[in-house]
Design a protein around this motif. Structure first.
Motif: not given
Length: 572
Positions: A558-564
């Motif tokens: 669960h990355a903080a900014d998955p789109e990045a």
């Protein structure tokens, strides 16, 4: 005393019989040699009195004034000896009498400098003078003294070893290794090889570390510290069989050696041998410290049932300490997912016990997890009333408010705590984190800088400032110093190792960054940010397969900014 009583008796007898005055006795002066021997014996006698009182600890009945008089008399006797027959050893002994003085080591240092003025270049006095600076956390001054000594005495092996150890203890491993390499290979003893092995291990030079530690153990088969470090390096190299063999050998030499037993328990759990680990724990020393360390080892590896069995050792004598209820609550909450059972155990911790405030905090955390935010906050408020000078309840209330996204409320609570406990490092640190969330990073950074100034060994504040500077791409040299010091204070922190890796990455030192990020994931393998950093560093090195691994695991956790992160994956 008997002679004095006898003489008194003779005098009294003479007076009573009326046969004239008591006879006069002539005092013959001692020779200078006899006088110095007498003074030294007086010094030793008074020193033994000090040591006896120290050994009695809290049972000592000596008053402060008496203790000071005894110390003054001891110093006076030693000064008489030094005046006639000075030696480096006597100056060291005199410095030792002031080592724990209320003024710090300043008095000891002055005495050692006086000794060096009389015996210039003496190694014993030089080493103790350097140690006095180490005791005051002035490592750079200590290193400078030893470095200067070695310029005049380049072949002094023991002093070179000492300087290497100082660099190592200061977290300056590369410099430590350079100094230790200056010892000719044929003259490297077990201590030098052990220090080299530790430093090389810290630098990630695993093969070289293992080779030197093996030599140290071969030279001295009973060198337990070297054996433990060798086994640890094998663990890091994932050669678990070799590590297990060494820990087992240590236990055969000394069955009660708790550190080796705990490491072996941890290793068996890594190898998924919980039954073997349990037997090792149950056969260990039945002390509270060992039992609790073993229980934590089982809990941390997710073997809750075995941890509960080991915990029952605390009740073998019929008494039930508060630690038993506390850790049973941890097992019920984390291992059995039974929050009500955990609350029941916490309720059995007595209000008079030192663990009671921790039990209160744990209860509040469980209630919060149950969605009972108001009840949890009430406990935090009650905790502040019961323990107004304990920062944990201000931090607890602020944490609960942050969970409710009431960051302004969290700020008010932490400021309330700081009003009562000015400059408290933990409260200041937590307030800085709140400012980070409130997009007031400059204020947060200023607070963290204040923590570092007042508490230069606060690892989390050092890490925060260093990482923030790296993120902002400025003062990178200072950032590296800060995170490296934080890592030396908390060498097992994967989060701090990640910061060290990230600063190296920002400095374009990619090989070092790769070395440290791999250490970080060995310790923390579920953090999305660390895995994203792993991917960034691997990508910069052209390691596309490793970069994909890092980015995919960042997304998994669960990355903080998955789109990045997905964008980075697409650019590989």
């Amino acid at each position: 005393m008997a002679a004095m009583i006898l003489m008194a008796g003779l005098v009294l007898t003479g007076c009573a019989s009326g046969r004239g005055a008591a006879p006069k006795y002539r005092a013959y002066p001692m020779t200078p040699e006899a006088q110095v021997n007498y003074d030294y014996l007086v010094y030793l006698d008074r020193l033994q009195q000090i040591q006896r009182e120290l050994s009695r600890g809290d049972r000592s009945t000596m008053k402060l004034k008496e203790a000071r008089q005894l110390q003054d008399a001891t110093v006076e006797a030693l000064d008489k000896v030094i005046a006639v027959a000075p030696s480096p050893q006597l100056y060291v002994e005199k410095a030792g009498l002031f080592w724990n003085h209320s003024e710090g080591t300043a008095r000891s240092r002055a005495i050692l400098k006086e000794g060096l003025a009389k015996f210039p270049g003496d190694r014993l006095l030089t080493v103790y003078l350097a140690n006095s600076y180490v005791a005051d956390d002035r490592v750079d001054d200590a290193i400078a003294i030893m470095d200067e000594f070695l310029k005049d005495n380049p072949d002094d092996i023991q002093s070179r070893e000492k300087l290497g150890q100082m660099f190592m203890d200061a977290g300056r491993d590369a410099e430590a290794l350079d100094v230790l390499k200056g010892i000719p290979e044929a003259e490297r003893g077990p201590d030098a090889l052990y220090s080299m092995g530790r430093v090389q291990g810290n630098l990630g030079m695993r093969k070289a570390a293992i080779a030197n530690l093996k030599k140290a153990v071969k030279m001295d088969p009973e060198f337990t510290e070297a054996q433990v470090e060798l086994a640890y390096q094998y663990e890091l190299a994932k050669d678990y069989a070799s590590a297990e063999a060494i820990y087992t050998a240590i236990l055969e030499q000394n069955e009660s050696f708790p550190e080796a037993r705990l490491r072996l328990i941890n290793l068996d759990l890594k190898l998924n041998n919980p039954d073997k680990a349990l037997k090792l724990a149950l056969d260990g020393p039945p002390t509270k410290d060992f039992v609790l360390d073993a229980v934590l080892t089982f809990i941390n590896d997710g073997f809750y049932a075995q941890g509960s069995t080991v915990l029952d050792m605390l009740t073998s004598d019929g008494s039930v300490p508060a630690e038993y209820y506390f850790y049973k609550a941890v097992i019920a909450n984390e291992g059995e997912n039974d929050m009500e059972k955990a609350l029941g155990f916490l309720g059995m911790v007595d209000k008079t016990d030192r663990l009671y405030p921790h039990a209160l905090r744990f209860r509040a955390q469980i209630l919060s997890a149950q969605g009972k935010a108001e009840e949890a906050l009430n406990i935090a408020v009650d905790g502040k009333k019961l323990y107004p000078n304990a920062p944990i309840f201000y931090i607890l209330e602020a944490s609960l408010l942050k969970q409710e996204e009431d960051f302004r409320g969290a700020e008010r609570t932490l400021k309330e705590g700081l009003k009562r406990l000015p400059n408290n490092p933990e409260l200041t640190y937590e307030l800085a984190l709140v400012y980070e969330v409130l997009d007031r990073r400059d204020e947060g950074l200023a607070l963290m800088e204040s923590v570092i100034r007042a508490h230069p060994d606060h690892a989390n504040a050092l890490n925060y400032v260093g990482y923030t500077l790296a993120e902002e791409g400025r003062e990178l040299e200072r950032a590296l110093v800060l995170v490296t010091k934080a890592s030396s204070l908390e060498p097992e922190s994967g989060y701090i190792l990640d910061s060290v890796a990230w600063v190296h990455f920002k400095m374009q030192d990619l090989n070092k960054a790769w070395e440290y990020i791999r250490h970080a994931i060995d310790l923390v393998d579920t953090d999305p940010t660390i895995w994203e950093h792993y991917g960034d560093i691997a990508a910069a090195l052209g390691k596309k397969a490793e970069a994909r691994r890092g980015y995919n695991l960042s997304l998994k956790f669960h990355a903080a900014d998955p789109e990045a992160v997905r964008s980075k994956l697409g650019n590989l």
